[in-house]
Design a protein around this motif. Sequence first.
Motif, PDB file in Angstrom:
ATOM      1  N   ALA A   6       0.853  -1.300  -0.085  1.00  0.00           N
ATOM      2  CA  ALA A   6       0.073   0.166   0.011  1.00  0.00           C
ATOM      3  C   ALA A   6       0.847   1.407  -0.071  1.00  0.00           C
ATOM      4  O   ALA A   6       1.732   1.291   0.690  1.00  0.00           O
ATOM      5  CB  ALA A   6      -0.849  -0.119   1.029  1.00  0.00           C
ATOM      6  N   THR A   7       0.416   2.202  -0.656  1.00  0.00           N
ATOM      7  CA  THR A   7       1.349   3.540  -0.750  1.00  0.00           C
ATOM      8  C   THR A   7       0.155   4.608  -0.948  1.00  0.00           C
ATOM      9  O   THR A   7      -0.869   4.512  -1.054  1.00  0.00           O
ATOM     10  CB  THR A   7       2.429   3.643  -2.171  1.00  0.00           C
ATOM     11  OG1 THR A   7       1.554   3.947  -3.230  1.00  0.00           O
ATOM     12  CG2 THR A   7       2.838   2.231  -2.162  1.00  0.00           C
ATOM     13  N   GLY A   8       0.765   5.924  -0.983  1.00  0.00           N
ATOM     14  CA  GLY A   8      -0.202   6.812  -1.330  1.00  0.00           C
ATOM     15  C   GLY A   8      -0.313   7.331  -2.692  1.00  0.00           C
ATOM     16  O   GLY A   8      -1.210   8.309  -2.892  1.00  0.00           O
ATOM     17  N   GLY A   9      -0.081   6.259  -3.578  1.00  0.00           N
ATOM     18  CA  GLY A   9      -0.462   6.337  -5.076  1.00  0.00           C
ATOM     19  C   GLY A   9       0.007   7.118  -5.990  1.00  0.00           C
ATOM     20  O   GLY A   9      -0.710   7.477  -6.945  1.00  0.00           O
ATOM     21  N   GLY A  10       1.030   8.044  -5.780  1.00  0.00           N
ATOM     22  CA  GLY A  10       1.621   9.016  -6.437  1.00  0.00           C
ATOM     23  C   GLY A  10       2.889   8.323  -7.071  1.00  0.00           C
ATOM     24  O   GLY A  10       2.995   7.312  -7.298  1.00  0.00           O
ATOM     25  N   PRO A  11       3.649   9.477  -7.833  1.00  0.00           N
ATOM     26  CA  PRO A  11       4.763   9.062  -8.258  1.00  0.00           C
ATOM     27  C   PRO A  11       6.235   8.748  -7.562  1.00  0.00           C
ATOM     28  O   PRO A  11       5.797   8.524  -6.316  1.00  0.00           O
ATOM     29  CB  PRO A  11       4.987  10.499  -9.313  1.00  0.00           C
ATOM     30  CG  PRO A  11       4.651  11.456  -8.313  1.00  0.00           C
ATOM     31  CD  PRO A  11       3.437  11.028  -7.518  1.00  0.00           C
ATOM     32  N   GLY A  12       7.291   8.519  -8.137  1.00  0.00           N
ATOM     33  CA  GLY A  12       8.631   8.348  -7.275  1.00  0.00           C
ATOM     34  C   GLY A  12       8.482   6.885  -6.815  1.00  0.00           C
ATOM     35  O   GLY A  12       8.133   6.023  -7.464  1.00  0.00           O
ATOM     36  N   ALA A  13       8.641   6.922  -5.317  1.00  0.00           N
ATOM     37  CA  ALA A  13       8.917   5.772  -4.770  1.00  0.00           C
ATOM     38  C   ALA A  13       7.571   4.899  -4.719  1.00  0.00           C
ATOM     39  O   ALA A  13       7.444   3.795  -4.662  1.00  0.00           O
ATOM     40  CB  ALA A  13       9.240   6.127  -3.310  1.00  0.00           C
ATOM     41  N   MET A  14       6.610   5.850  -4.641  1.00  0.00           N
ATOM     42  CA  MET A  14       5.097   5.087  -4.577  1.00  0.00           C
ATOM     43  C   MET A  14       4.765   4.533  -5.897  1.00  0.00           C
ATOM     44  O   MET A  14       4.427   3.181  -5.884  1.00  0.00           O
ATOM     45  CB  MET A  14       4.334   6.036  -4.312  1.00  0.00           C
ATOM     46  CG  MET A  14       4.251   6.863  -2.950  1.00  0.00           C
ATOM     47  SD  MET A  14       3.215   8.252  -3.025  1.00  0.00           S
ATOM     48  CE  MET A  14       4.171   9.500  -3.532  1.00  0.00           C
ATOM     49  N   GLU A  15       5.179   5.109  -7.061  1.00  0.00           N
ATOM     50  CA  GLU A  15       5.132   4.246  -8.092  1.00  0.00           C
ATOM     51  C   GLU A  15       5.729   3.158  -8.398  1.00  0.00           C
ATOM     52  O   GLU A  15       5.294   2.044  -8.987  1.00  0.00           O
ATOM     53  CB  GLU A  15       5.234   5.370  -9.463  1.00  0.00           C
ATOM     54  CG  GLU A  15       5.168   4.576 -10.910  1.00  0.00           C
ATOM     55  CD  GLU A  15       5.616   5.534 -11.919  1.00  0.00           C
ATOM     56  OE1 GLU A  15       4.935   5.896 -12.736  1.00  0.00           O
ATOM     57  OE2 GLU A  15       6.987   5.538 -11.854  1.00  0.00           O
ATOM     58  N   HIS A  51       3.991   0.274  -6.894  1.00  0.00           N
ATOM     59  CA  HIS A  51       2.957  -0.660  -7.247  1.00  0.00           C
ATOM     60  C   HIS A  51       3.336  -1.085  -8.899  1.00  0.00           C
ATOM     61  O   HIS A  51       3.063  -2.221  -9.064  1.00  0.00           O
ATOM     62  CB  HIS A  51       2.212   0.461  -7.896  1.00  0.00           C
ATOM     63  CG  HIS A  51       1.360   1.016  -6.439  1.00  0.00           C
ATOM     64  ND1 HIS A  51       0.499   0.341  -5.733  1.00  0.00           N
ATOM     65  CD2 HIS A  51       1.161   2.273  -5.884  1.00  0.00           C
ATOM     66  CE1 HIS A  51      -0.086   1.176  -4.763  1.00  0.00           C
ATOM     67  NE2 HIS A  51       0.623   2.264  -4.844  1.00  0.00           N
ATOM     68  N   LEU A  52       4.682  -0.767  -9.440  1.00  0.00           N
ATOM     69  CA  LEU A  52       5.188  -1.159 -10.496  1.00  0.00           C
ATOM     70  C   LEU A  52       5.672  -2.622 -10.366  1.00  0.00           C
ATOM     71  O   LEU A  52       5.292  -3.514 -11.053  1.00  0.00           O
ATOM     72  CB  LEU A  52       6.192  -0.342 -11.265  1.00  0.00           C
ATOM     73  CG  LEU A  52       6.888  -0.782 -12.515  1.00  0.00           C
ATOM     74  CD1 LEU A  52       6.141  -1.130 -13.485  1.00  0.00           C
ATOM     75  CD2 LEU A  52       8.017   0.014 -12.978  1.00  0.00           C
ATOM     76  N   GLY A  53       6.553  -2.665  -9.207  1.00  0.00           N
ATOM     77  CA  GLY A  53       7.125  -3.885  -8.662  1.00  0.00           C
ATOM     78  C   GLY A  53       5.881  -4.969  -8.361  1.00  0.00           C
ATOM     79  O   GLY A  53       5.865  -6.183  -8.627  1.00  0.00           O
ATOM     80  N   ALA A  54       4.938  -4.623  -7.627  1.00  0.00           N
ATOM     81  CA  ALA A  54       3.990  -5.325  -7.132  1.00  0.00           C
ATOM     82  C   ALA A  54       3.140  -6.056  -8.567  1.00  0.00           C
ATOM     83  O   ALA A  54       2.775  -7.211  -8.410  1.00  0.00           O
ATOM     84  CB  ALA A  54       2.784  -4.522  -6.277  1.00  0.00           C
ATOM     85  N   GLU A  74      -1.575  -7.684  -6.989  1.00  0.00           N
ATOM     86  CA  GLU A  74      -2.345  -6.655  -6.492  1.00  0.00           C
ATOM     87  C   GLU A  74      -1.569  -5.740  -5.426  1.00  0.00           C
ATOM     88  O   GLU A  74      -0.634  -6.142  -5.041  1.00  0.00           O
ATOM     89  CB  GLU A  74      -3.371  -7.388  -5.578  1.00  0.00           C
ATOM     90  CG  GLU A  74      -4.470  -8.323  -6.572  1.00  0.00           C
ATOM     91  CD  GLU A  74      -5.533  -8.970  -5.587  1.00  0.00           C
ATOM     92  OE1 GLU A  74      -5.509  -8.645  -4.261  1.00  0.00           O
ATOM     93  OE2 GLU A  74      -6.485  -9.580  -6.115  1.00  0.00           O
ATOM     94  N   SER A  75      -2.099  -4.495  -5.476  1.00  0.00           N
ATOM     95  CA  SER A  75      -1.523  -3.445  -4.633  1.00  0.00           C
ATOM     96  C   SER A  75      -2.708  -2.521  -4.309  1.00  0.00           C
ATOM     97  O   SER A  75      -3.598  -2.378  -5.088  1.00  0.00           O
ATOM     98  CB  SER A  75      -0.489  -2.795  -5.167  1.00  0.00           C
ATOM     99  OG  SER A  75      -0.633  -2.103  -6.190  1.00  0.00           O
ATOM    100  N   ALA A  78      -1.611   0.360  -9.589  1.00  0.00           N
ATOM    101  CA  ALA A  78      -2.333  -0.323  -8.376  1.00  0.00           C
ATOM    102  C   ALA A  78      -3.534  -0.825  -9.055  1.00  0.00           C
ATOM    103  O   ALA A  78      -3.981  -0.476  -9.891  1.00  0.00           O
ATOM    104  CB  ALA A  78      -2.950   0.664  -7.230  1.00  0.00           C
ATOM    105  N   THR A  79      -4.101  -1.805  -8.243  1.00  0.00           N
ATOM    106  CA  THR A  79      -5.299  -2.516  -8.461  1.00  0.00           C
ATOM    107  C   THR A  79      -6.694  -1.937  -8.023  1.00  0.00           C
ATOM    108  O   THR A  79      -7.705  -2.460  -8.276  1.00  0.00           O
ATOM    109  CB  THR A  79      -5.242  -4.184  -8.330  1.00  0.00           C
ATOM    110  OG1 THR A  79      -4.671  -4.370  -6.844  1.00  0.00           O
ATOM    111  CG2 THR A  79      -4.122  -4.696  -9.377  1.00  0.00           C
ATOM    112  N   ALA A  80      -6.278  -1.197  -6.755  1.00  0.00           N
ATOM    113  CA  ALA A  80      -7.616  -0.545  -6.044  1.00  0.00           C
ATOM    114  C   ALA A  80      -7.101   0.824  -5.586  1.00  0.00           C
ATOM    115  O   ALA A  80      -5.872   0.886  -5.097  1.00  0.00           O
ATOM    116  CB  ALA A  80      -8.041  -1.446  -5.099  1.00  0.00           C
ATOM    117  N   TYR A  81      -8.035   1.835  -5.516  1.00  0.00           N
ATOM    118  CA  TYR A  81      -7.665   2.911  -4.989  1.00  0.00           C
ATOM    119  C   TYR A  81      -8.752   3.615  -4.127  1.00  0.00           C
ATOM    120  O   TYR A  81      -9.902   3.535  -4.619  1.00  0.00           O
ATOM    121  CB  TYR A  81      -7.533   3.907  -6.362  1.00  0.00           C
ATOM    122  CG  TYR A  81      -6.387   3.664  -7.411  1.00  0.00           C
ATOM    123  CD1 TYR A  81      -5.379   4.372  -7.652  1.00  0.00           C
ATOM    124  CD2 TYR A  81      -6.816   2.473  -8.391  1.00  0.00           C
ATOM    125  CE1 TYR A  81      -4.273   3.823  -8.367  1.00  0.00           C
ATOM    126  CE2 TYR A  81      -5.725   2.317  -9.400  1.00  0.00           C
ATOM    127  CZ  TYR A  81      -4.687   2.897  -9.418  1.00  0.00           C
ATOM    128  OH  TYR A  81      -3.719   2.631 -10.335  1.00  0.00           O
TER     129      TYR A  81
END
Length: 362
Positions: free
Chosen positions: A112-121, A124-127, A195-196, A213-216
């Motif tokens: 789970a992340t804050g859904g933005g760019p950078g480390a968050m992206e 989700h890409l890895g997941a 999933e993420s 991500a798969t859910a927001y």
Amino acid sequence: MTGYEARDRLYTASELLEGFLPDDELGFTKTHDFSVFRRFYMDGFTAPLSIEIRQQQAAHDAAISGALADHLTTARPLVGVMGGHKLTRTESAYLLVVDLARYLTRENFLIATGGGPGAMEAAHLGAMFAYADDFRLNEALNEIQKVPILPHLIGRLFDDAGSILPDRREHLREAHLWLQAALRAKELCPAPYGESLAIPTWKYGQEPTTPFATAYAKYFQNSIREEALVAKSKTGIIYARGGGGTLREIFQDVEENYYEEEASAFTPMIFFDPEGYWQNDAAVDPETGNVSRQGIKLDGVLREIFKLARARRRDTEQCWSKIRFTVDFEEIVGLLESHRGPAQERRALMLQGHAGDLPATP
């Protein structure tokens, strides 16, 4: 639709990106996601212009919180990944987050992340590519790295009528290319997707929401979103390189751990950077302001905080053992696994009243 309507489910990437026009240089601004941000901005942004607007936004966010609780009743152990939005797609710290999130997803954790760019992206890409082979992941990375940097989008984007300011159009063109590269990379991922969960906010709606991500669970109020992100990640939180926002999340987590009655409930805090970002002071030229080494040294500070916090409970070392500065994947998984039981109990308590019989996963 205004975008303020209450919902009974979380968003999907296709819902948020509905209306995206790949051949329009400003196609990012045609998405449902950006349209809601524009409306949010014109309605007063974080200070709504009327009680009616405030109530509509509050009803939406309350419904999202309910949908998030329902979603988590069947979710795997939840691990938060926090980190800065400025991390570029070619940096080693970004690529290592991709690899870690892929590894943790394969180990049956939900990122789970804050859904933005950078480390968050990156998380989700890895997941998403957890079950794809290395060749497909590398293809996706090659695609996404064609647009490595998200443009500067902070500051006013609209005039009083809601039209995009002429001097900001180039930034939004660059954001469109940045999002388009991500969508091309996503197309390279074969089924099944890993999933993420993303928990973003329209406070930062000028930045494209990651499509991986798969859910927001997207909120209007950032404070509710921050609470949801930190409080729900009871299995543990991983901190990649970041700035002010990441520091806020770290010390929100510190506060929760500070007051835990039992060491067993102390949530693992993992500081993750290949260059020891969280263990080094920054090196800044006092005359030019140039930064030759990035870093925010926290290891000593956190030890002193928890020495004070846990003194009467006499469990400082037990709690400190759950704070790690490491990039060792197996060490990270071992720590998260050791906290599975207490996390399960805490999540069941948090979700009480939102569902009937809860599953046996945290």
